[in-house]
Design a protein around this motif. Structure first.
Motif, PDB file in Angstrom:
ATOM      1  N   MET A   1       1.250  -1.207  -0.013  1.00  0.00           N
ATOM      2  CA  MET A   1      -0.063  -0.256  -0.231  1.00  0.00           C
ATOM      3  C   MET A   1       0.612   1.207   0.194  1.00  0.00           C
ATOM      4  O   MET A   1       1.038   1.695  -1.075  1.00  0.00           O
ATOM      5  N   ILE A   2       2.001   1.447   0.605  1.00  0.00           N
ATOM      6  CA  ILE A   2       3.168   2.250   0.824  1.00  0.00           C
ATOM      7  C   ILE A   2       2.975   2.160  -0.497  1.00  0.00           C
ATOM      8  O   ILE A   2       3.059   3.426  -0.929  1.00  0.00           O
ATOM      9  N   LYS A   3       3.415   1.698  -1.156  1.00  0.00           N
ATOM     10  CA  LYS A   3       5.041   2.002  -2.682  1.00  0.00           C
ATOM     11  C   LYS A   3       3.462   1.874  -3.264  1.00  0.00           C
ATOM     12  O   LYS A   3       3.702   3.315  -4.419  1.00  0.00           O
ATOM     13  N   GLU A   4       2.493   1.523  -3.354  1.00  0.00           N
ATOM     14  CA  GLU A   4       1.095   2.157  -4.113  1.00  0.00           C
ATOM     15  C   GLU A   4       0.603   3.792  -3.758  1.00  0.00           C
ATOM     16  O   GLU A   4       1.105   4.664  -5.098  1.00  0.00           O
ATOM     17  N   LEU A   5       0.882   4.377  -2.804  1.00  0.00           N
ATOM     18  CA  LEU A   5       0.702   5.551  -2.813  1.00  0.00           C
ATOM     19  C   LEU A   5       1.201   6.471  -3.038  1.00  0.00           C
ATOM     20  O   LEU A   5       1.172   7.562  -3.174  1.00  0.00           O
ATOM     21  N   ARG A   6       3.078   6.112  -2.578  1.00  0.00           N
ATOM     22  CA  ARG A   6       4.081   6.819  -3.096  1.00  0.00           C
ATOM     23  C   ARG A   6       3.729   7.066  -5.058  1.00  0.00           C
ATOM     24  O   ARG A   6       4.175   8.203  -4.835  1.00  0.00           O
ATOM     25  N   GLU A   7       3.693   5.984  -5.569  1.00  0.00           N
ATOM     26  CA  GLU A   7       3.814   5.854  -6.429  1.00  0.00           C
ATOM     27  C   GLU A   7       2.594   6.750  -7.507  1.00  0.00           C
ATOM     28  O   GLU A   7       3.056   7.488  -8.172  1.00  0.00           O
ATOM     29  N   LEU A   8       1.463   7.010  -6.799  1.00  0.00           N
ATOM     30  CA  LEU A   8      -0.014   7.555  -6.963  1.00  0.00           C
ATOM     31  C   LEU A   8       0.575   9.297  -6.400  1.00  0.00           C
ATOM     32  O   LEU A   8       0.030   9.932  -7.514  1.00  0.00           O
ATOM     33  N   THR A   9       1.155   9.305  -5.409  1.00  0.00           N
ATOM     34  CA  THR A   9       0.923  10.747  -5.074  1.00  0.00           C
ATOM     35  C   THR A   9       2.727  11.258  -5.738  1.00  0.00           C
ATOM     36  O   THR A   9       2.712  12.234  -5.330  1.00  0.00           O
ATOM     37  N   GLY A  10       3.591  10.636  -5.918  1.00  0.00           N
ATOM     38  CA  GLY A  10       4.735  11.162  -5.770  1.00  0.00           C
ATOM     39  C   GLY A  10       5.440  11.407  -4.196  1.00  0.00           C
ATOM     40  O   GLY A  10       6.452  12.093  -4.200  1.00  0.00           O
ATOM     41  N   ALA A  11       4.595  11.010  -3.458  1.00  0.00           N
ATOM     42  CA  ALA A  11       5.213  11.476  -1.459  1.00  0.00           C
ATOM     43  C   ALA A  11       6.603  10.534  -1.260  1.00  0.00           C
ATOM     44  O   ALA A  11       6.604   9.561  -1.901  1.00  0.00           O
TER      45      ALA A  11
END
Lengths: 191, 191
Positions: A1-11
């Motif tokens: 989930m962390i990886k996905e969220l990073r990819e989606l937001t660039g955060a």
């Protein structure tokens, strides 16, 4: 989930962990938090000059409609990314299909707004409604006009849940750069 | 030779034979005769409405320059031919490379011409030349300005011996239809 969220937001990882914490591990809520943070950061970036980017075109319906768009960002690095180039392609396609007249409501000339308001006034004349209600109705119609004629306010033709401004904001957040539609042209055969 | 001349000009067999006769079997002279005849025919066609055609684009230098052009003809049949579509492609490429500002000299606004003339006047002030000579020089400079800024008068980037108007005339003669550049747009990144 962390990886996905990073990819989606660039955060960054820490931001994502913090957001998931705050959202009680709810993916969508965390995404919202990250996007809001991204937007806040980007507000600071709005003054930075976006003069790199790409010019993209789209030819529709066997050459009966064509669109040309200039999408700007801040660095040549971002301009070369597939995400950015894909956004430019989607915008050119959208412009060909949805026929916007202006980039944003700020670009609608005063005289066009005045003329629209005059039409609304005539339409509602003799309705017996109070000045106050009439004014609200007219403002509502003007909002509708902006939504129909301004690229940034139009619903995206491939996903009507999103406005074009949402697409741009998402890219801006993801790429960490000020992304702007500078201008576009659209030709329809014989029109 | 008859076959070649027919292909080059779109003229009928009788016209080609007549032209070769008139030209003493000189291929190039016959070609000139056929082209002039074609042009004369086409002058009659100029009033016919050209509202079919194609919208074509060209993206140059990895997306730093883009051009969009609407090329009109009279029938959908001609619009679908490879020759016509190829002409539209060449025009889009030319516009991207040569940066015209207007389609024809008729499209240059009066105030732009007035401003140009003012600049030429200042440039030649104090040269000691007579009014007459000055006027001729200024007119020459204005002609040069039209050649540089009007698409139809620009030399074709792929063959500087030809003007764009020559390309169009050749297509018009070959296709037997009124062919017109209706409009174009050109975006250069950050300019």
């Amino acid at each position: 989930m962390i990886k996905e969220l990073r990819e989606l937001t660039g955060a960054g990882i820490m931001d994502v962990k913090e957001a998931l914490n705050e959202a009680g591990d709810d993916r969508d809520a965390a995404l919202d938090i990250l996007r809001k943070k991204g937007m806040a950061k980007l507000a600071k970036k709005a003054d930075r000059v976006a003069k790199e980017g790409i010019v993209e075109s789209y030819i529709h319906a066997g050459g009966r409609i064509g669109a040309l768009v200039e999408l700007n960002c801040e660095t040549d690095f971002v301009a070369r990314t597939a995400d950015f180039q894909n956004l430019a392609k989607e915008l050119a396609l959208h412009i060909a299909a949805a026929n916007p007249l202006y980039v944003s409501r700020d670009d609608v000339p005063e005289e066009v707004i005045a003329k629209e308001m005059e039409i609304y006034k005539e339409q509602s004349a003799g309705s017996g409604k109070s000045e106050d209600v009439m004014q609200k109705m007219m403002e509502g119609k003007l909002e509708k006009y902006f939504e129909e004629s301004c690229l940034l306010e139009q619903p995206f033709v491939k996903d009507s849940e999103k406005k074009i401004s949402d697409l741009i904001s998402e890219s801006t957040a993801k790429m960490g750069e000020n992304v702007q539609v500078r201008r576009f042209a659209r030709f329809m055969l014989g029109n």
